[in-house]
Enzyme design. Structure first.
Site, PDB file in Angstrom:
ATOM      1  N   SER A 196      18.516 -31.321  31.368  1.00 45.87           N
ATOM      2  CA  SER A 196      18.176 -30.090  30.658  1.00 45.87           C
ATOM      3  C   SER A 196      17.922 -29.001  31.696  1.00 45.87           C
ATOM      4  O   SER A 196      17.970 -29.257  32.895  1.00 45.87           O
ATOM      5  CB  SER A 196      16.962 -30.298  29.770  1.00 45.87           C
ATOM      6  OG  SER A 196      15.836 -30.485  30.577  1.00 45.87           O
ATOM      7  N   GLU A 240       8.881 -22.032  20.864  1.00 40.95           N
ATOM      8  CA  GLU A 240       8.053 -21.347  21.842  1.00 40.95           C
ATOM      9  C   GLU A 240       6.748 -22.107  22.077  1.00 40.95           C
ATOM     10  O   GLU A 240       6.333 -22.339  23.210  1.00 40.95           O
ATOM     11  CB  GLU A 240       7.791 -19.936  21.312  1.00 40.95           C
ATOM     12  CG  GLU A 240       6.538 -19.292  21.804  1.00 40.95           C
ATOM     13  CD  GLU A 240       6.822 -18.384  22.976  1.00 40.95           C
ATOM     14  OE1 GLU A 240       6.036 -17.473  23.183  1.00 40.95           O
ATOM     15  OE2 GLU A 240       7.835 -18.598  23.670  1.00 40.95           O
ATOM     16  N   CYS A 280       7.451  -4.908 -13.476  1.00 40.88           N
ATOM     17  CA  CYS A 280       6.490  -4.099 -14.212  1.00 40.88           C
ATOM     18  C   CYS A 280       7.210  -3.543 -15.436  1.00 40.88           C
ATOM     19  O   CYS A 280       8.334  -3.069 -15.335  1.00 40.88           O
ATOM     20  CB  CYS A 280       6.027  -2.958 -13.302  1.00 40.88           C
ATOM     21  SG  CYS A 280       5.241  -1.613 -14.183  1.00 40.88           S
ATOM     22  N   LYS A 338      23.669 -18.822  25.987  1.00 43.69           N
ATOM     23  CA  LYS A 338      23.050 -20.111  25.702  1.00 43.69           C
ATOM     24  C   LYS A 338      23.036 -20.256  24.192  1.00 43.69           C
ATOM     25  O   LYS A 338      22.309 -19.556  23.491  1.00 43.69           O
ATOM     26  CB  LYS A 338      21.634 -20.178  26.257  1.00 43.69           C
ATOM     27  CG  LYS A 338      20.992 -21.542  26.098  1.00 43.69           C
ATOM     28  CD  LYS A 338      19.701 -21.637  26.897  1.00 43.69           C
ATOM     29  CE  LYS A 338      19.229 -23.068  27.049  1.00 43.69           C
ATOM     30  NZ  LYS A 338      18.906 -23.696  25.766  1.00 43.69           N
ATOM     31  N   CYS A 357       0.370   0.424 -11.498  1.00 35.43           N
ATOM     32  CA  CYS A 357      -0.033   1.127 -12.726  1.00 35.43           C
ATOM     33  C   CYS A 357      -0.855   0.257 -13.669  1.00 35.43           C
ATOM     34  O   CYS A 357      -1.356   0.746 -14.673  1.00 35.43           O
ATOM     35  CB  CYS A 357       1.198   1.678 -13.441  1.00 35.43           C
ATOM     36  SG  CYS A 357       2.191   0.369 -14.166  1.00 35.43           S
ATOM     37  N   LYS A 395      24.864 -20.318  36.096  1.00 33.50           N
ATOM     38  CA  LYS A 395      25.293 -21.450  36.922  1.00 33.50           C
ATOM     39  C   LYS A 395      25.878 -20.943  38.229  1.00 33.50           C
ATOM     40  O   LYS A 395      26.650 -19.980  38.233  1.00 33.50           O
ATOM     41  CB  LYS A 395      26.363 -22.264  36.183  1.00 33.50           C
ATOM     42  CG  LYS A 395      25.843 -22.878  34.890  1.00 33.50           C
ATOM     43  CD  LYS A 395      26.949 -23.377  33.979  1.00 33.50           C
ATOM     44  CE  LYS A 395      26.342 -23.737  32.624  1.00 33.50           C
ATOM     45  NZ  LYS A 395      27.334 -23.987  31.591  1.00 33.50           N
ATOM     46  N   TYR A 441       6.211 -25.235  21.420  1.00 31.36           N
ATOM     47  CA  TYR A 441       6.553 -26.514  22.032  1.00 31.36           C
ATOM     48  C   TYR A 441       6.733 -26.342  23.539  1.00 31.36           C
ATOM     49  O   TYR A 441       6.167 -27.090  24.343  1.00 31.36           O
ATOM     50  CB  TYR A 441       7.831 -27.055  21.394  1.00 31.36           C
ATOM     51  CG  TYR A 441       8.283 -28.364  21.985  1.00 31.36           C
ATOM     52  CD1 TYR A 441       7.784 -29.578  21.505  1.00 31.36           C
ATOM     53  CD2 TYR A 441       9.200 -28.395  23.026  1.00 31.36           C
ATOM     54  CE1 TYR A 441       8.191 -30.778  22.056  1.00 31.36           C
ATOM     55  CE2 TYR A 441       9.615 -29.592  23.581  1.00 31.36           C
ATOM     56  CZ  TYR A 441       9.107 -30.783  23.095  1.00 31.36           C
ATOM     57  OH  TYR A 441       9.509 -31.969  23.646  1.00 31.36           O
ATOM     58  N   CYS A 450       0.906  -5.024 -12.999  1.00 35.41           N
ATOM     59  CA  CYS A 450       1.528  -4.261 -11.930  1.00 35.41           C
ATOM     60  C   CYS A 450       0.441  -3.685 -11.019  1.00 35.41           C
ATOM     61  O   CYS A 450      -0.491  -3.058 -11.511  1.00 35.41           O
ATOM     62  CB  CYS A 450       2.368  -3.132 -12.524  1.00 35.41           C
ATOM     63  SG  CYS A 450       2.914  -1.934 -11.284  1.00 35.41           S
TER      64      CYS A 450
HETATM   65  S1  IVH Z   1      24.714 -25.967  30.722  1.00 42.71           S
HETATM   66  C1  IVH Z   1      22.219 -29.512  32.996  1.00 42.71           C
HETATM   67  N1  IVH Z   1      25.516 -24.021  29.199  1.00 42.71           N
HETATM   68  O1  IVH Z   1      21.069 -25.824  26.501  1.00 42.71           O
HETATM   69  C2  IVH Z   1      22.405 -28.942  31.676  1.00 42.71           C
HETATM   70  N2  IVH Z   1      23.917 -25.516  28.327  1.00 42.71           N
HETATM   71  O2  IVH Z   1      18.551 -26.591  28.099  1.00 42.71           O
HETATM   72  C3  IVH Z   1      23.559 -28.016  31.689  1.00 42.71           C
HETATM   73  N3  IVH Z   1      23.245 -25.013  26.025  1.00 42.71           N
HETATM   74  O3  IVH Z   1      21.399 -29.280  26.763  1.00 42.71           O
HETATM   75  C4  IVH Z   1      23.599 -27.261  30.481  1.00 42.71           C
HETATM   76  N4  IVH Z   1      24.549 -23.248  25.754  1.00 42.71           N
HETATM   77  O4  IVH Z   1      22.543 -28.140  24.828  1.00 42.71           O
HETATM   78  C5  IVH Z   1      24.715 -25.087  29.298  1.00 42.71           C
HETATM   79  N5  IVH Z   1      26.353 -22.239  27.971  1.00 42.71           N
HETATM   80  C6  IVH Z   1      25.558 -23.306  28.062  1.00 42.71           C
HETATM   81  C7  IVH Z   1      24.743 -23.723  26.997  1.00 42.71           C
HETATM   82  C8  IVH Z   1      23.915 -24.843  27.180  1.00 42.71           C
HETATM   83  C9  IVH Z   1      23.652 -24.037  25.188  1.00 42.71           C
HETATM   84  C10 IVH Z   1      22.229 -26.029  25.717  1.00 42.71           C
HETATM   85  C11 IVH Z   1      22.680 -27.422  26.017  1.00 42.71           C
HETATM   86  C12 IVH Z   1      21.735 -27.963  27.025  1.00 42.71           C
HETATM   87  C13 IVH Z   1      20.553 -27.076  26.889  1.00 42.71           C
HETATM   88  C14 IVH Z   1      19.873 -26.950  28.227  1.00 42.71           C
END
Ligand code: IVH
Length: 675
Positions: free
Chosen positions: A86, A38, A433, A122, A420, A299, A40, A417
């Site tokens: 990412s 968090e 204790c 995730k 007591c 997605k 980071y 303790c």
């Molecule tokens: S899709 C373009 N699906 O989260 C990247 N990633 O922050 C598409 N991760 O590097 C990633 N569960 O290591 C995707 N169901 C999931 C995931 C997942 C974990 C991780 C993965 C990725 C990072 C993205």
């Protein structure tokens, strides 16, 4: 964010980059982060924002310009055929809606258009790409910096959930090449198991399942990886040749059919509101999953839309993450207090500067015991990483020595303790204790005293112990033996007969053996077995109360820790008073001193199987021990006699097999002269 001048921004950007680079190194190279994810993310977020405001300050070496960390040199480098990007994060439903709006804007769709999404967990692990050529596993690489990863092929091959050959079906034939992406994970229970083993071996612990998975995958010796229980759960593909996928849903379906483990549960959602439903549900249920989850991934389902949306330098526009509330934070440990549990165990508890962790304000965290304190090296005044998982008590993961000022103070075990004021003794990793009458453990002491293997007072359960203490009828454990029928009649649920019953039981309990009496006292380190040894060796309570540690150490089976505990126990004035008061109530204690030298059972091992007619199993075993023998629960070649009652179990078969001497109950009684 407040407005900064360009000069101020430049300075802050430099600071942030330096910090982030350092934390990347701690995380990726050393596998030993010193701040929470968090925090980071917060640093990254601030840096990104500043760079958006002052784009000309962006440099190619800024941490925002790459994802992840460079590969470690010991591993070979693998260039991903397509970069592993990412995801951008949303942290709540509103931010998820914002992503949905952005997608529609980019596609020039009206605001009320409904996009079809796939939502999936995730997984909080470490990502890996595996290459299959003509259906055969050929290579595996970590994400690395997204462009170049580390070659971990031999290690990946040891993961049992990774297919080495793909399964072909009519619907999904084998592609000539497919790069499959997913997460390397360790189940929460396997992580705990691994840490337990490491603790026993005195090795450093992994902070969480993700670090354990990443550390296990990036072993130079694949044999080590093989011993760790890793899983590979797929979530997507990179380069694919020879098969045409139309939707992400297709991709998941195909991966499943090829033999991979795929994310579960997945939801095909019509519009963002259905995604949000899924998000909230999963956040609620995250503790029920065998893997650690840190959010969901959303997605766009249509891969044609993926093409149209495209990617930025770092992340795709067709996918985004919905992060759950974080459950690790750093804060300061300002003090340590000691809590006495019902069994007298004293637990060190950290007092923290209050911090919000996963939606709950945390101001206390357990330090478990003093071995843990020592192992973690935590000090008062330290900044610490605090973790909350599910309903369990928050715990300190580790201190952050880098943030020390030199004013921190060591955490010492309590000499007395906190409730007591009596002395404490060490029992294994714990301090206890010694005061049998300590108010903190009075209810626990009553329960223990009346338990079946101690004084065996049936009917004195949890509830009644509580009631007796709360009503002031029992102020120290000896009071139990002075209870009158009238006292009990004043309690809810007691009638004449039930009250008399309990009184009778208490009276009966006063006639007992020395070993049971000793066990009932709850002397730290003196369990049933040790109580028996003491009773047989010393013969009377008086002998034991007067024994010093030199005498105690002469007894086989008594170590220095137990000896010290016994001495401290009996030198506590309050304990002597309680014992005296108990004895005065009319206890008759049977000696069990070892005097048998001629009994036919001296040095013999006896096993009982099946139901006995004239005595219980416990009584029979006690008789054997009284006569100088050893009662055991399993048959081996070393067993001298197996006594067979009604409906004997497998031990009887085993005895026959091994040719061990078999006795009926009558023969046994005759042998010991009780027929
Ligand atoms: S899709 C373009 N699906 O989260 C990247 N990633 O922050 C598409 N991760 O590097 C990633 N569960 O290591 C995707 N169901 C999931 C995931 C997942 C974990 C991780 C993965 C990725 C990072 C993205």
């Amino acid at each position: 964010m407040k407005k900064l001048s360009e000069e101020e921004a430049r300075k802050r950007i430099e600071e942030l980059r330096e910090q982030i680079n350092y934390h990347n190194y701690r995380y990726y190279v050393l596998n030993d982060p010193v701040i929470s994810d968090e925090e980071y993310d917060e640093l990254m977020r601030e840096l990104k924002e500043l760079e958006t405001m002052f784009p000309h300050l962006i440099t190619p070496d800024s941490p925002t310009q790459r994802v992840g960390a460079p590969p470690r040199e010991e591993f070979g480098a693998v260039r991903h055929a397509m970069p592993m990007l990412s995801l951008e994060d949303a942290r709540n439903p509103d931010e998820l809606r914002e992503f949905d709006r952005k997608i529609k804007r980019a596609l020039s769709l009206p605001e009320n258009a409904i996009i079809e999404y796939v939502a999936e967990p995730k997984y909080d692990g470490t990502s890996m790409e595996v290459v299959y050529e003509m259906g055969r596993f050929t290579r595996a690489a970590t994400r690395g910096d997204g462009v170049v990863g580390e070659d971990v092929t031999p290690n990946a091959r040891t993961i049992k959930t990774l297919p080495l050959r793909l399964i072909a079906t009519d619907r999904w034939p084998i592609p000539s090449r497919i790069d499959v992406r997913g997460e390397v994970l360790m189940k929460k229970k396997d992580f705990e198991e691994l840490n337990k083993e490491r603790m026993e071996r005195g090795e450093s612990l992994f902070a969480n399942p993700r670090n354990a998975a990443a550390g296990s995958l990036r072993q130079l010796d694949p044999n080590i990886t093989a011993r760790r229980k890793l899983d590979f759960v797929t979530w997507g593909v990179g380069l694919v040749e020879g098969v045409d996928f139309k939707t992400h849903w297709d991709v998941i379906d195909a991966l499943k059919s090829y033999g991979f483990k795929t994310s579960f549960p997945v939801k095909l959602a019509k519009g963002i509101e259905e995604v949000i439903e899924y998000y909230l549900e999963l956040q609620d249920k995250r503790d029920d999953f065998e893997y650690e989850l840190d959010g969901i991934v959303v997605k766009v389902n249509s891969l044609e839309l993926w093409e149209r949306l495209g990617t930025t330098a770092r992340s795709p526009r067709y996918a985004f993450a919905g992060k759950f509330k974080p459950r690790q934070k750093t804060t300061r440990l300002i003090d340590v207090i000691y809590q006495v549990g019902r069994t007298g165990i004293i637990t060190p508890v950290a007092v923290l500067e209050p911090v919000e962790v996963g939606g709950v304000i945390v101001s206390r965290a357990t330090l478990h015991n003093f071995d843990e304190v020592k192992r973690k090296g935590v000090m008062v005044g330290d900044y610490v990483l605090v973790q909350r998982a599910g309903d369990v008590i928050p715990e300190i993961v580790k201190p952050i020595p880098e943030r020390r000022t030199g004013k921190e103070k060591p955490i010492e075990p309590p000499e007395r303790c906190p409730v007591c004021g009596a002395e404490t003794v060490r029992e294994g990793a714990y301090y206890k204790c010694v005061n049998i009458a300590c108010p903190a453990k009075l209810k626990g002491t009553l329960r223990h005293m009346s338990s079946r293997r101690a004084l065996d007072i049936e009917g004195l359960g949890e509830k009644l112990s509580q009631l007796l203490v709360d009503r002031g009828l029992v102020k120290d454990p000896a009071d139990l033996f002075y209870l009158r029928k009238e006292d009990l009649l004043s309690l809810p649920g007691f009638a004449d007969k039930s009250a008399q019953n309990l009184i009778d039981q208490i009276e009966r309990a006063k006639e007992t053996s020395l070993s049971r009496f000793l066990y009932a006292l709850g002397i730290p380190g003196v369990g049933e077995h040790t109580a028996k040894i003491l009773a047989r060796e010393l013969g009377s309570l008086e002998e034991l109360m007067n024994a010093d540690s030199i005498r105690l150490l002469q007894i086989e089976g008594i170590g220095p820790e137990t000896a010290q505990s016994i001495v401290k126990f009996f030198s506590e004035k309050r304990n002597r008073e309680v014992i005296e008061k108990m004895l005065k109530s009319g206890f008759k204690i049977r000696s069990e001193k070892k005097k048998v030298t001629e009994s036919p059972l001296v040095g013999k091992t006896v096993v009982f199987t099946g139901a006995l007619k004239t005595m219980t199993r416990d009584e029979a075993q006690a008789l054997v021990e009284e006569l100088g023998g050893k009662a055991s629960n399993s048959v081996s070649r070393k067993t001298d006699f197996v006594v067979v009652g009604e409906n004997p179990g497998s031990k009887y078969q085993k005895a026959l097999q091994l040719g061990v001497k078999i006795l009926t109950e009558e023969e046994f009684l005759k042998l010991v002269g009780k027929a």
